[in-house]
Design a protein around this motif. Structure first.
Motif: not given
Length: 210
Positions: A153, A156, A159-160, A179
């Motif tokens: 998480w 992620l 990355i975002a 998240i």
């Protein structure tokens, strides 16, 4: 202010988790404080080292240190009273801390104009680095790496933010909620990442146990 409150919740959660594990391992009072502080701030310290932020920047978070120390003190002296609350809400607080710290770490890296890979690493280390250090110092296998979907998480989130999918305050808070929600789902339903077992090692373990 809202972001500081979320980070404060994460600091409290990580400090308490470190203190509880130290007490489970029967550490003395100094060990309890050390493990609690390391859990709360260890990830940020490693992140700062890797992306070039002075480690001394951590000492500017005076209020966070005071809150962490107070949390550890309450756990040490009132563990039985707080344990039931922690067992019920601890995972949620931890999820909030993971999300807030991962986003915070990624934003640090983006501010320094680092590449996407560095943004992801900063997010992971800030969000889960303290827990990894905690488990290693306690002589345990890091849960972040072996038992639960946790660091994914943070990846992620990195990355975002690294790809500029979340830039505005609204987008960042939305990412925070996503998240946190994913982390809650992962421990509620016991989601796990695939593992590759070594059959020879498994057979050897069975032979030893028998």
């Amino acid at each position: 202010m809202t972001w500081e409150v979320l980070s404060m919740i994460g600091t409290v959660a990580f400090a308490i988790s470190g203190a509880i594990i130290a007490m489970e391992e029967e550490y003395d009072i100094l060990g309890v404080y050390i493990l609690g502080i390391v859990t709360a701030f260890g990830g940020g310290a490693i992140r700062n080292l890797l992306i070039g932020v002075p480690v001394s920047a951590l000492w500017e978070q005076g209020l966070f240190f005071q809150v962490a120390l107070l949390s550890i003190t309450l756990v040490f002296f009132f563990l039985n009273n707080l344990l039931k609350i922690w067992q019920r809400w601890g995972n949620l607080f931890d999820a909030i801390g993971l999300s807030a710290f991962a986003i915070q770490g990624a934003l640090y890296a983006v501010k320094m104009e680092l590449p996407l890979s560095a943004v992801i690493v900063a997010a992971v280390l800030t969000g889960s680095g303290g827990g990894i250090i905690r488990d290693l110092l306690a002589g345990r296998k890091p849960l972040v790496l072996s038992s639960e979907i946790y660091a994914l998480w943070a990846i992620l989130a990195g990355i975002a933010i690294g790809l500029k999918w979340a830039v505005t305050s609204f987008e960042l808070y939305t990412l925070f909620i996503i998240i946190t929600f994913l982390r809650v789902l992962s421990y509620t339903y016991n989601w796990k990442l695939p593992k590759r077992f070594n059959l020879a090692i498994q057979a050897k373990k069975r032979n030893i146990e028998s």
